[in-house]
Design a protein around this motif. Structure first.
Motif, PDB file in Angstrom:
ATOM      1  N   LYS A   1       0.842  -1.204   0.000  1.00  9.04           N
ATOM      2  CA  LYS A   1       0.000   0.000   0.000  1.00  9.04           C
ATOM      3  C   LYS A   1       0.875   1.251   0.000  1.00  9.04           C
ATOM      4  N   LYS A   2       1.937   1.234   0.803  1.00 14.54           N
ATOM      5  CA  LYS A   2       2.851   2.376   0.884  1.00 14.54           C
ATOM      6  C   LYS A   2       3.508   2.642  -0.478  1.00 14.54           C
ATOM      7  N   ILE A   3       3.954   1.591  -1.128  1.00  7.34           N
ATOM      8  CA  ILE A   3       4.582   1.740  -2.451  1.00  7.34           C
ATOM      9  C   ILE A   3       3.570   2.267  -3.461  1.00  7.34           C
ATOM     10  N   SER A   4       2.360   1.750  -3.416  1.00  5.64           N
ATOM     11  CA  SER A   4       1.305   2.208  -4.312  1.00  5.64           C
ATOM     12  C   SER A   4       1.043   3.702  -4.109  1.00  5.64           C
ATOM     13  N   GLN A   5       0.972   4.138  -2.868  1.00  6.18           N
ATOM     14  CA  GLN A   5       0.755   5.560  -2.575  1.00  6.18           C
ATOM     15  C   GLN A   5       1.927   6.410  -3.067  1.00  6.18           C
TER      16      GLN A   5
ATOM     17  N   MET B   1       3.945  10.190  -7.069  1.00 13.70           N
ATOM     18  CA  MET B   1       4.904  10.502  -8.132  1.00 13.70           C
ATOM     19  C   MET B   1       4.162  10.974  -9.385  1.00 13.70           C
ATOM     20  N   ILE B   2       3.057  10.324  -9.716  1.00 11.06           N
ATOM     21  CA  ILE B   2       2.259  10.719 -10.882  1.00 11.06           C
ATOM     22  C   ILE B   2       1.718  12.126 -10.684  1.00 11.06           C
ATOM     23  N   ILE B   3       1.145  12.392  -9.522  1.00 10.46           N
ATOM     24  CA  ILE B   3       0.582  13.723  -9.236  1.00 10.46           C
ATOM     25  C   ILE B   3       1.676  14.783  -9.271  1.00 10.46           C
TER      26      ILE B   3
ATOM     27  N   LYS C   1      -7.638   7.658 -12.133  1.00 12.06           N
ATOM     28  CA  LYS C   1      -8.721   8.046 -13.045  1.00 12.06           C
ATOM     29  C   LYS C   1     -10.072   7.683 -12.433  1.00 12.06           C
ATOM     30  N   LYS C   2     -10.170   6.495 -11.866  1.00 10.14           N
ATOM     31  CA  LYS C   2     -11.415   6.056 -11.230  1.00 10.14           C
ATOM     32  C   LYS C   2     -11.799   6.990 -10.080  1.00 10.14           C
ATOM     33  N   ARG C   3     -10.809   7.502  -9.377  1.00 10.37           N
ATOM     34  CA  ARG C   3     -11.047   8.437  -8.267  1.00 10.37           C
ATOM     35  C   ARG C   3     -11.228   9.876  -8.746  1.00 10.37           C
ATOM     36  N   LYS C   4     -11.201  10.064 -10.069  1.00 10.31           N
ATOM     37  CA  LYS C   4     -11.388  11.367 -10.712  1.00 10.31           C
ATOM     38  C   LYS C   4     -10.307  12.387 -10.341  1.00 10.31           C
ATOM     39  N   VAL C   5      -9.102  11.872 -10.066  1.00 15.02           N
ATOM     40  CA  VAL C   5      -7.951  12.719  -9.760  1.00 15.02           C
ATOM     41  C   VAL C   5      -7.292  13.181 -11.056  1.00 15.02           C
ATOM     42  N   ILE C   6      -7.291  12.302 -12.050  1.00 12.58           N
ATOM     43  CA  ILE C   6      -6.721  12.599 -13.363  1.00 12.58           C
ATOM     44  C   ILE C   6      -7.745  12.238 -14.430  1.00 12.58           C
TER      45      ILE C   6
ATOM     46  N   PRO D   1      -5.502  18.632  -8.088  1.00 10.91           N
ATOM     47  CA  PRO D   1      -4.102  18.775  -7.690  1.00 10.91           C
ATOM     48  C   PRO D   1      -3.860  18.656  -6.182  1.00 10.91           C
ATOM     49  N   ASP D   2      -4.880  18.844  -5.367  1.00 11.44           N
ATOM     50  CA  ASP D   2      -4.711  18.770  -3.910  1.00 11.44           C
ATOM     51  C   ASP D   2      -5.107  17.403  -3.342  1.00 11.44           C
ATOM     52  N   TYR D   3      -5.289  16.416  -4.196  1.00  6.57           N
ATOM     53  CA  TYR D   3      -5.690  15.082  -3.750  1.00  6.57           C
ATOM     54  C   TYR D   3      -4.632  14.489  -2.832  1.00  6.57           C
ATOM     55  N   ASP D   4      -5.071  13.896  -1.724  1.00  5.60           N
ATOM     56  CA  ASP D   4      -4.186  13.254  -0.755  1.00  5.60           C
ATOM     57  C   ASP D   4      -4.216  11.752  -0.967  1.00  5.60           C
ATOM     58  N   VAL D   5      -3.142  11.181  -1.472  1.00  5.40           N
ATOM     59  CA  VAL D   5      -3.112   9.754  -1.779  1.00  5.40           C
ATOM     60  C   VAL D   5      -3.270   8.885  -0.537  1.00  5.40           C
ATOM     61  N   LYS D   6      -2.938   9.403   0.625  1.00 12.76           N
ATOM     62  CA  LYS D   6      -3.047   8.613   1.861  1.00 12.76           C
ATOM     63  C   LYS D   6      -4.493   8.513   2.347  1.00 12.76           C
ATOM     64  N   SER D   7      -5.322   9.441   1.948  1.00 11.29           N
ATOM     65  CA  SER D   7      -6.718   9.377   2.372  1.00 11.29           C
ATOM     66  C   SER D   7      -7.609   8.755   1.309  1.00 11.29           C
ATOM     67  N   GLY D   8      -7.040   8.548   0.115  1.00 11.00           N
ATOM     68  CA  GLY D   8      -7.748   8.032  -1.039  1.00 11.00           C
ATOM     69  C   GLY D   8      -8.602   6.868  -0.784  1.00 11.00           C
TER      70      GLY D   8
END
Length: 102
Positions: A22-26, A31-33, A68-73, A95-102
Motif C-alpha cells: 500500500k505504501k509503495i502504491s501511494q 509521483m504521478i501527481i 482516473k477512477k477516483r477522478k484525480v486525473i 491537484p490537492d488530492y491526498d493519496v493517503k486518504s484516497g
C-alpha cells in the motif's frame, strides 16, 4: 522448540506485506501527481512512463487507472498502453488530492 513456545516465522506476515504494498502504491500515485504538477497539470503518457522508470514503477498503468477512477486525473483511453498511447495527454483534475486518504 519447547512445548508451548510461540513459533516465529522468518517470513513477514501478510499484514506487513500488504502495508508495504500500500505504501509503495501511494508513493507511485504521488509521483504521478507530482509529475503532472511540475508540468502545469498536464503531460503525455510517455513523460509519465519515463518518470515512472526512474522510480522503478512497474504498475504505472494500474496506478493511472486508480487515479482516473477516483477522478484525480483524466485521459481519453480506457487503459493506457506503451508505446501505443505514448502521445495521450494526462490531465491532473484534483491537484490537492491526498493519496493517503484516497
Amino acid at each position: 522448540i519447547r512445548p508451548g513456545a510461540p513459533v516465529v516465522s522468518p517470513q513477514p506476515s501478510n499484514g506487513i506485506m500488504a502495508d508495504e504494498s500500500k505504501k509503495i502504491s501511494q508513493q507511485h500515485q504521488q509521483m504521478i501527481i507530482d509529475t503532472l504538477k511540475a508540468a502545469n497539470n498536464e503531460c503525455s503518457y510517455e513523460a509519465l512512463v519515463e518518470e515512472g522508470e526512474k522510480h522503478h514503477c512497474d504498475t504505472l498503468g494500474a496506478m493511472l487507472s486508480v487515479l482516473k477512477k477516483r477522478k484525480v486525473i483524466s485521459y481519453e483511453q480506457a487503459f493506457l498502453m506503451y508505446p501505443m498511447h505514448k502521445d495521450e495527454m494526462v490531465k491532473l483534475v484534483l491537484p490537492d488530492y491526498d493519496v493517503k486518504s484516497g
